[in-house]
Design a protein around this motif. Structure first.
Motif, PDB file in Angstrom:
ATOM      1  N   ARG A 750       0.760  -0.710   0.090  1.00 43.15           N
ATOM      2  CA  ARG A 750       0.141   0.216  -0.191  1.00 43.15           C
ATOM      3  C   ARG A 750       1.003   1.593   0.257  1.00 43.15           C
ATOM      4  O   ARG A 750       1.248   1.533   0.627  1.00 43.15           O
ATOM      5  CB  ARG A 750      -1.049  -0.059   1.351  1.00 43.15           C
ATOM      6  N   VAL A 751       0.862   2.005  -0.791  1.00 42.07           N
ATOM      7  CA  VAL A 751       1.274   3.241  -1.399  1.00 42.07           C
ATOM      8  C   VAL A 751       0.345   4.792   0.250  1.00 42.07           C
ATOM      9  O   VAL A 751      -0.534   4.696  -0.007  1.00 42.07           O
ATOM     10  CB  VAL A 751       1.712   4.396  -2.528  1.00 42.07           C
ATOM     11  N   VAL A 752       0.924   4.704   1.365  1.00 46.39           N
ATOM     12  CA  VAL A 752       0.600   5.626   1.949  1.00 46.39           C
ATOM     13  C   VAL A 752       1.654   7.299   1.671  1.00 46.39           C
ATOM     14  O   VAL A 752       0.951   7.585   2.897  1.00 46.39           O
ATOM     15  CB  VAL A 752       1.450   4.842   3.722  1.00 46.39           C
ATOM     16  N   ALA A 753       2.126   7.126   0.858  1.00 50.57           N
ATOM     17  CA  ALA A 753       3.319   8.550   0.899  1.00 50.57           C
ATOM     18  C   ALA A 753       3.317   8.434  -0.670  1.00 50.57           C
ATOM     19  O   ALA A 753       4.017   7.839  -1.030  1.00 50.57           O
ATOM     20  CB  ALA A 753       3.826   9.245   1.979  1.00 50.57           C
ATOM     21  N   ARG A 754       3.115  10.138  -1.121  1.00 51.91           N
ATOM     22  CA  ARG A 754       3.822  10.089  -2.701  1.00 51.91           C
ATOM     23  C   ARG A 754       4.198  11.611  -3.336  1.00 51.91           C
ATOM     24  O   ARG A 754       3.376  12.350  -1.956  1.00 51.91           O
ATOM     25  CB  ARG A 754       3.344   9.456  -3.283  1.00 51.91           C
ATOM     26  N   ILE A 755       5.082  11.634  -3.370  1.00 55.56           N
ATOM     27  CA  ILE A 755       5.399  12.826  -4.154  1.00 55.56           C
ATOM     28  C   ILE A 755       6.131  13.277  -5.498  1.00 55.56           C
ATOM     29  O   ILE A 755       6.892  12.531  -6.364  1.00 55.56           O
ATOM     30  CB  ILE A 755       6.411  14.180  -2.739  1.00 55.56           C
ATOM     31  N   PRO A 756       5.852  14.128  -6.248  1.00 59.52           N
ATOM     32  CA  PRO A 756       6.024  14.434  -7.834  1.00 59.52           C
ATOM     33  C   PRO A 756       7.260  14.990  -7.783  1.00 59.52           C
ATOM     34  O   PRO A 756       7.908  15.578  -6.873  1.00 59.52           O
ATOM     35  CB  PRO A 756       4.699  15.311  -8.454  1.00 59.52           C
ATOM     36  N   ILE A 757       7.798  13.889  -8.820  1.00 61.57           N
ATOM     37  CA  ILE A 757       9.266  15.088  -9.502  1.00 61.57           C
ATOM     38  C   ILE A 757       9.403  14.184 -11.258  1.00 61.57           C
ATOM     39  O   ILE A 757       9.033  13.491 -11.798  1.00 61.57           O
ATOM     40  CB  ILE A 757      10.599  13.824  -8.569  1.00 61.57           C
ATOM     41  N   SER A 758      10.256  15.354 -12.017  1.00 58.03           N
ATOM     42  CA  SER A 758      10.288  14.875 -12.714  1.00 58.03           C
ATOM     43  C   SER A 758      11.720  15.290 -13.881  1.00 58.03           C
ATOM     44  O   SER A 758      11.868  15.551 -12.688  1.00 58.03           O
ATOM     45  CB  SER A 758      10.202  16.625 -13.078  1.00 58.03           C
TER      46      SER A 758
END
Length: 761
Positions: A750-758
């Protein structure tokens, strides 16, 4: 007689019968447009008789199925049967499908026929004639029968009466596997007295005969090329000269070609259906091919095999032989494919046999004498068509056989049995009830594979039995000459002394030591089961040969049960030889853990209950999950407390104590709460670059941090590191530019945290 030969005979008979029925039905159609016909099928008990291992009724059903597929749509056919509902009832005649019925309905009616009763030929033919209003209209009846009239009427006299009273009544009769001359004469008379045809479907040697198809209407729609040749025997050398040929339109039509002193011939003929005859001038040997269908423009070859007489002899090495023993036979003959040497009754038909051997297996050949004493004959039989080429008398006398063992034995005991006998293939020693049929058996020993004496398992039920030597016989499908008891000895089976002990009460799932006394044989077992369970029923069990006491685990459901000592029978019902009631009460168990916990965390669960046993475990699962359901778990044999990892999804769950993988005996609710995790990483980076990623939050053993496309599933990962190794961690960015996200994945699920990155070039 061998699968290939059997297959050829059955297929030949099917083709003959189909050709006969179709040709008769074709005549009924050709005689007058719109004329109706009724097919009468013999469904008397004799139709269960077999032709080389296949029931005649099954052959007839296959044939009729094909007939209905091949008949023109304009043909109107009805179906009648007799003898299919009752035994011994001459009125058992039924119109199964009216004239003009749907073909699928007729097929279904045929499929449902099961032979049982008598053979009321005359009454059924008269009933069919009346259905067709034979005194007002042309009427055709097609009868398929394998036997003689059995209801005190004369089919011959009936045929004459119907011919006299009818406008234009015709009965065509197909005699199916008729071997009795009187029966055949009766059926022939019924057909001939009405101007119909009698067709034999049992004579495999007359495969080339025209079974009524001679009446199929000739249609001249263009020329064709016909190449004729004759050989000496099937597949033999071609006859080059001295042949007289004649080609005639089937059904008594015109002669379209004649040729004298010829060998092979190529001739242009109109397309159509022909009968072709050939005669060898040197010895008058004749051959024929009928129902030869030649399409327009075809180049068709026809080969006719001429079958001359062959000198042959059979010489057994002895003039008499004991029942069931082997003997050798020297032979002379043509040695054609499927020719065989056999011993059989002097009055048996040409294709009759008991023991046999194909001539292509050598010379001399070995045969086995029948099991019944009497006068027989050894034969050389030509296979196609069946013809006895040579015969020699042989007397079969009694064999000195015996069987011996002790007079009394315990139920289920393994006793020594001695015997003397022919020991031919398939013979066996058995024990069975005194009044049992010769083919009956319980435990058995093959005599050819085992030398005397041998151990034989006795029945588990007490009573009067017989030890038997059963001679199977050389022809296992010939009931008159197989499975004969040629030696026997009475034996009394007494109850075995068996006791069983145990407590009157026990907890669910408890493992008990059950003392017992008894024979303790390999097939015996001790078990616990419901009071009304069948003798073969069991839950947990222990075999008798494993010794006393037997270790038995009790059921996990409370209730009244019984301990049992079961003797397993050989080809008979198992026997409960001793039993003892036992009450199973619910075992007491407790389970205690925290009321709340974080997703993915590991908790300690205290428990108490029955002594640890196989299949007992502590687990966590949904409150409404089945009793066998589990997520993370720990076996009770590993002690208390149990270490259990929480699910990755928040919600209300249940801690459980599960006994024997089957039943929950203690439970406690627990709320699994979500966690807060944060990630810290740059907003962009170069392809393939290594970046530093920081995080805050609880850490569990199976967690990881990775970088993946935004739409990737939760379990997807590229480069990753485990949070348990500390913050920050290093990640290698993908080698392809694009928009991605850095994820904290709880326990790999389960994904409990995420942040975008280019990721850029």
């Amino acid at each position: 007689m061998g699968f290939v030969y059997l297959h050829r005979i059955v297929v030949t008979l099917c083709v003959l019968l189909l050709a006969g029925v179709m040709s008769v039905a074709a005549q009924a159609q050709v005689q007058a447009d719109g004329e109706d016909a009724i097919l009468i099928l013999d469904a008397s008990g004799s139709m269960w008789g077999q032709i080389e291992g296949t029931a005649k009724i099954e052959i007839a059903k296959t044939v009729l199925d094909g007939l209905l597929d091949d008949l023109p749509a304009s043909s109107r056919l009805g179906l009648m049967a007799y003898g299919h509902n009752k035994k011994g009832d001459c009125s058992d005649i039924e119109m199964l499908s009216p004239v003009g019925a749907n073909r699928d309905d007729i097929k279904a009616a045929v499929k449902g026929i099961s032979p049982k009763g008598k053979t009321p030929i005359s009454t059924s033919v008269k009933m069919a004639a009346e259905k067709l209003k034979y005194t007002e209209n042309k009427a055709t009846v097609i009868l398929i029968s394998d036997g003689i009239e059995t209801c005190n009427f004369d089919p011959c006299a009936l045929g004459k009466q119907l011919e006299k009273d009818g406008v234009d009544f015709t009965a065509h009769v197909i005699g199916f596997d008729i071997v009795d001359q009187k029966t055949e004469e009766q059926l022939q008379c019924l057909a001939s007295s009405t101007g119909g045809r009698y067709l034999s479907a049992a004579n495999a040697g007359e495969l080339s005969l025209a079974l009524g198809t001679a009446i199929i209407k000739q249609v001249d729609v263009g020329p064709a090329s016909l190449r004729l040749k004759a050989t000496v025997l099937e597949g033999g050398p071609e006859i080059q000269s001295g042949l007289k040929w004649q080609v005639i339109q089937s059904g008594g039509g015109d002669i379209v070609f004649e040729g004298d002193d010829k060998g092979s011939v190529t001739q242009s003929v109109p397309s159509g259906v022909y009968d072709i005859f050939v005669t060898r001038s040197s010895d008058g040997l004749k051959g024929a091919a009928k129902l030869v269908k030649i399409p327009p423009g075809a180049e068709q070859a026809v080969t006719i095999a001429l079958n001359p007489e062959f000198p042959a002899s059979v010489t057994p090495y002895r003039e008499q032989v004991s029942v069931g023993t082997d003997f050798s036979v020297q032979w002379e003959g043509p040695n054609r494919k499927s020719d065989f040497i056999t011993i059989t009754q002097p009055d048996a038909p040409a294709r009759g046999y008991t023991s046999y051997a194909y001539t292509n297996n050598g010379n001399p050949l070995k045969l086995t004498a029948p099991t019944t004493v009497g006068d027989y004959e050894v034969r050389y039989v030509l296979a196609n068509p069946h013809k006895v080429l040579a015969r020699t008398p042989m007397k079969v006398v009694e064999f000195d056989t015996s069987i011996s063992a002790k007079d009394t034995a315990e139920a289920g005991e393994h006793i020594n049995v001695e015997w003397v006998g022919p020991n031919t293939k398939g013979d066996y020693i058995t024990v069975t009830k005194s009044d049992a049929k010769p083919r009956a058996y319980l435990a058995y020993i093959y005599t050819q594979k085992n030398t005397s004496p041998q151990k034989l398992v006795m029945p588990v039920e007490s009573g009067e039995y017989e030890l038997r030597y059963v001679f199977v016989g050389p022809a296992k499908n010939a009931r008159s000459d197989s499975h004969k008891v040629i030696a026997m000895q009475p034996i009394i089976i007494i109850e075995a002394a068996i006791t069983l002990d145990g407590p009157a009460q026990a907890d669910t799932g408890a493992i008990l030591q059950i003392p017992w006394t008894g024979p303790g044989r390999k097939r015996d077992f001790i078990t616990v089961t419901a009071l009304d369970a069948s003798p073969r029923s069991y839950t947990n069990y222990s075999y008798g040969h494993q010794g006393s006491p037997a270790e038995i685990r009790m059921p996990v459901t409370p209730g009244d049960y019984e301990l049992r000592y079961v003797q397993q029978g050989v080809h008979e019902t198992d026997k409960v030889a001793a039993r003892r009631p036992i009450k199973i009460v619910q075992s007491v168990a407790t389970i205690a853990g925290p009321r709340t916990a974080k997703v993915g965390s590991e908790i300690s669960v205290e428990w108490s209950g029955p002594a640890p046993a196989a299949g007992d475990f502590i687990t966590i699962t949904a409150p409404d999950a089945a009793e066998r359901s589990y997520k993370d778990y720990a076996y009770t044999k590993n002690g208390s407390p149990a270490k259990i990892e929480m699910p990755v999804e928040p919600g209300t769950y249940e801690l459980r104590f599960v006994q024997n993988n089957k039943k929950v005996i203690a439970r406690q609710m627990i709320v699994v709460e979500d966690i807060s995790v944060s990630l810290d990483a740059p907003e962009s980076g170069k392809v393939g670059a290594t970046i530093s990623v920081g995080f805050m939050g609880p850490v569990a053993k199976g967690d990881w941090i990775t970088v993946v496309p935004k739409d990737a599933r939760a379990k997807k990962y590229n480069d990753y590191f485990y949070p348990r190794n500390g913050s920050p961690g290093a990640l290698d960015l993908p080698k392809q530019a694009g928009d991605y996200e850095i994820r904290y994945v709880l326990d790999g699920e389960r994904v409990v945290a995420r942040i975008p990155i280019s990721v850029t070039e």
